[in-house]
Motif scaffolding. Sequence first.
Motif, PDB file in Angstrom:
ATOM      1  N   VAL A   1      -5.088  -8.424  -4.162  1.00 42.67           N
ATOM      2  CA  VAL A   1      -4.495  -7.627  -5.299  1.00 42.67           C
ATOM      3  C   VAL A   1      -4.663  -6.168  -4.782  1.00 42.67           C
ATOM      4  N   ILE A   2      -3.584  -5.554  -4.709  1.00 42.25           N
ATOM      5  CA  ILE A   2      -3.263  -4.084  -4.676  1.00 42.25           C
ATOM      6  C   ILE A   2      -3.130  -3.487  -5.732  1.00 42.25           C
ATOM      7  N   TRP A   3      -4.117  -2.485  -6.278  1.00 35.90           N
ATOM      8  CA  TRP A   3      -3.845  -1.944  -7.469  1.00 35.90           C
ATOM      9  C   TRP A   3      -3.891  -0.233  -7.455  1.00 35.90           C
ATOM     10  N   ASP A   4      -3.127   0.248  -8.134  1.00 39.06           N
ATOM     11  CA  ASP A   4      -2.945   1.531  -8.098  1.00 39.06           C
ATOM     12  C   ASP A   4      -3.193   2.470  -9.516  1.00 39.06           C
TER      13      ASP A   4
ATOM     14  N   LEU B   1       0.940  -1.217   0.119  1.00 36.09           N
ATOM     15  CA  LEU B   1      -0.078  -0.001  -0.127  1.00 36.09           C
ATOM     16  C   LEU B   1       1.008   1.165  -0.118  1.00 36.09           C
ATOM     17  N   THR B   2       1.990   1.163   0.771  1.00 38.39           N
ATOM     18  CA  THR B   2       2.809   2.556   0.790  1.00 38.39           C
ATOM     19  C   THR B   2       3.397   2.574  -0.842  1.00 38.39           C
ATOM     20  N   ASN B   3       3.822   1.452  -1.362  1.00 38.99           N
ATOM     21  CA  ASN B   3       4.309   1.700  -2.460  1.00 38.99           C
ATOM     22  C   ASN B   3       3.338   2.337  -3.539  1.00 38.99           C
ATOM     23  N   ALA B   4       2.190   1.691  -3.573  1.00 37.44           N
ATOM     24  CA  ALA B   4       1.128   2.242  -4.298  1.00 37.44           C
ATOM     25  C   ALA B   4       0.957   3.560  -3.913  1.00 37.44           C
TER      26      ALA B   4
END
Length: 433
Positions: free
Chosen positions: A358-361, A330-333
């Motif tokens: 899935v973490i999307w940005d 989440l931090t990277n996104a």
Amino acid sequence: MRPPEWERTTEPPQDENLGGRIARILADVAPVDHDTRTAASRVATVSARYEDLLRSTVDWLWETDADLSLTFVSSPVALKLGLPAQVLIGRPLTSLGEFTPGGRPDQQPEAAIRARRPFRMAAFAMTGSGERQATYHLSGVPYFEDGSGRFAGYRGTAILAPPPKPKASADNELRALADALEEALLHQQQLSAELAAQPAEAPLHEVPLAQMAHELRTPLNAIIGYSDLALSGVYGPLGERYADCLRTIREAGQHLDRLVVQMHDTAKSEEGRLLAAEVLDVAELVAKAKALVVLPAQESDIDISRVGPMAAGQVTGDPVASTQILVNLLTNAIKYTPTGGSVGLETQAGPNGQLQIVIWDTGIGIPPDEQAKIFTTAYRVQPVAGGLVAPGHGFGLAISRELARAMGGDLTVSSQPGQGSRFILSLPLAGSA
Ligand code: ADP
């Protein structure tokens, strides 16, 4: 919670006292061989055990230089004196209190210090911020510079003195404990000296992480210690909203501290054997991780409202490692998404009884030829001219993938430059094994 490594060794005899137990635990790692890597990990193991033991058995720790000025005191002293531990650094040990006369010869510290000998259980009277006096039993061992062998100072422990007339058995127990702790200090020094004497051939992935853990824990302990101190109200009354902020800071600090310890453990155990396999509720994991990134998201004006609503299911894994992976992703996104963008999270069924988170940005994306490299240690994609430059060191994804694999899962990415990224954390569905 998984028990610390030392608690999982063979059961102690029923009648063993605390001192005996400590000595037995230390003896577990006593044999020394000359393999550098084994020596490095043994030092790390001993350090971790030693720290756990000390934290659970003594009230505070101290260290001085050769002039007997403090170079370290652990944070519980701060609560007692109502001063941040850092403020005490550089002051004489005796500025914390005074040695009270009496006791056996080995309890008289002045003579022992003059002769550079250890002293044990010397009575030391301290007056706290509330003017209440307390007597501690201070034990100390001298330490010497590597190479020159010159006296460098004392290191030791402090234990709150028992009520005035302790029973003989309690006294013996304390003495045994002091003996064992002193032995621990000497043992650790010996191992550190052995490691220092080894050629620098230890595997890169192991030593830097152990060192990094140490470097990280020092400021983290200051964060946790200061928030504790402030929450205790020593500086005066605290508004409820400030207290809430401080509790969040302390919780985040404690989370990071647990994480650092765990990374250290992971680095030490080749396949991450120390990770727990617990049933974890994905919605809870996500909520915990989200709480830790709310602030950076607000600061960068990134919409994270879609992190969470779609999270469902139960997986098997280690709670701290799983939260950490999510926090990293989440931090990277957030970091790699320009202002005004969004970050979201959803879950879906994966192959082989896995659940995919899935973490999307909607961020800058990752070029295809870089997508494998970002999972290697210390690798960062070079920003395009005029592009988004985010702070970082290139460790997060490498550690996250290692942790995911150690839990029987994986971490992969699909991305298009300029179109955003989708990081897929797969973990075994609970009950699928
Ligand atoms: P750090 O962010 O500290 O550099 P990481 O290991 O977390 O280290 O990430 C490695 C690299 O992968 C980053 O430097 C960045 O170039 C790229 N990266 C990671 N996450 C994203 C993302 N969500 N969007 C674009 N690039 C990313």
